[in-house]
Scaffold this active site. Structure first.
Site, PDB file in Angstrom:
ATOM      1  N   GLU B  49      30.680  -3.023  50.473  1.00  0.00           N
ATOM      2  CA  GLU B  49      30.387  -2.620  51.861  1.00  0.00           C
ATOM      3  C   GLU B  49      29.850  -3.816  52.655  1.00  0.00           C
ATOM      4  OE1 GLU B  49      31.018   0.210  53.365  1.00  0.00           O
ATOM      5  OE2 GLU B  49      30.620   1.961  52.114  1.00  0.00           O
ATOM      6  N   ASN B  53      31.627  -5.749  55.801  1.00  0.00           N
ATOM      7  CA  ASN B  53      30.923  -5.963  57.068  1.00  0.00           C
ATOM      8  C   ASN B  53      31.031  -7.411  57.518  1.00  0.00           C
ATOM      9  OD1 ASN B  53      30.099  -3.372  57.555  1.00  0.00           O
ATOM     10  ND2 ASN B  53      28.051  -3.628  56.690  1.00  0.00           N
ATOM     11  N   ARG B 102      39.553   0.671  62.050  1.00  0.00           N
ATOM     12  CA  ARG B 102      39.530   2.129  61.804  1.00  0.00           C
ATOM     13  C   ARG B 102      40.881   2.598  61.269  1.00  0.00           C
ATOM     14  NH1 ARG B 102      34.929   4.482  65.009  1.00  0.00           N
ATOM     15  NH2 ARG B 102      34.053   2.687  66.082  1.00  0.00           N
TER      16      ARG B 102
END
Lengths: 118, 141
Positions: B49, B53, B102
């Site tokens: 994660e 990022n 997304r």
């Protein structure tokens, strides 16, 4: 349930690790959002998704998932297959929709493990 | 106490296909060391994660991983635009990820809270126009 039965139920095509059809699968999760797989899925050995990109394979790797099934007729790219072979992850694809594929497996006894949303 | 193993990894900018390689290497290393699978999974999720990022928001960066006798310490840092409001960024569902991220299945605003959830200690420092540093500690026992 062994993976070969799942392949038959979903009429799935095998893309990688064809020698692993004897893996025992008890639970699975279905999602197109990898963020949610990372945040909510627990101890599921199989992922059903309609998303096509290499991060699907990475996510499966980090989540200890041994099998990814691509739904809605989506097929993994050669780059994804290469990565999955390296990691020993089985890739399958089915023409069934996400809803139907999950329904068929649930009816056959596969459950979902994850945190309930509050 | 000095670390037993220390590794540095580059996290390339804007290379979404390679994102996760550093985490994958650490995962392999921990497996070779015979670390408990639950600890490996928590470490993998937290680092992956943080690595994503850095790729998505930080123009890439670096990761430093140190393994001690009793713990794993991970620092993921970038020199990107920084986070204006850390408290807001920590909220589940809040995200500034662009649409193309997304579409790739990420940017749901779960990342930072998921890192915290999987870490024993989690510290985030960020300064606008300077970058962001994420410190993750996971105990081995």
């Amino acid at each position: 349930m062994v993976l070969s039965q799942i392949r038959d139920l979903l009429n799935a095509e095998i893309h990688t690790c064809a020698d692993k059809m004897d893996i025992d699968i008890k639970s699975a999760c279905g999602a197109d959002l990898m963020s949610d797989v990372m945040a909510f899925s627990k101890e599921n050995a199989m992922l059903l998704t309609g998303l096509i990109n290499p991060q699907v394979i990475r996510t499966a790797e980090m989540m200890d998932m041994q099998v990814v099934v691509f739904v809605r007729g989506k097929k993994p790219t050669s780059e994804m297959c290469k990565l999955a072979e390296e990691k020993g992850i089985v890739l399958l694809s089915t023409n069934l929709s996400m809803f139907t594929a999950c329904g068929v497996l649930y009816k056959a006894g596969i459950v979902g493990k994850g945190s309930e949303c509050e | 106490m000095s670390s037993l193993i220390r590794k540095e990894y580059d996290i390339p900018a804007n290379d979404f296909s390679r994102a996760g390689e550093a985490s994958s290497n650490v995962r392999k290393l921990l497996t070779q060391l015979g670390v408990n699978p639950t600890i490996i999974k928590r470490t993998s999720i937290a680092m992956y994660e943080a690595e994503l990022n850095a790729v998505i928001h930080g123009n890439g960066g670096k990761a430093r991983v140190e393994i001690f006798e009793d713990r794993i310490e991970i620092l993921v840092y970038d020199e990107g635009p920084g986070i204006a409001d850390i408290e807001l960024a920590m909220q589940e569902g809040y995200s500034t990820a662009p649409d193309y991220i997304r579409e790739m299945g990420f940017g749901a605003g779960m990342g930072l809270s998921n890192i915290k959830k999987n870490s024993d200690k989690f510290v985030i420092e960020s300064e606008l126009n300077k970058g962001t540093r994420v410190y993750i500690t996971i105990y081995l026992y």
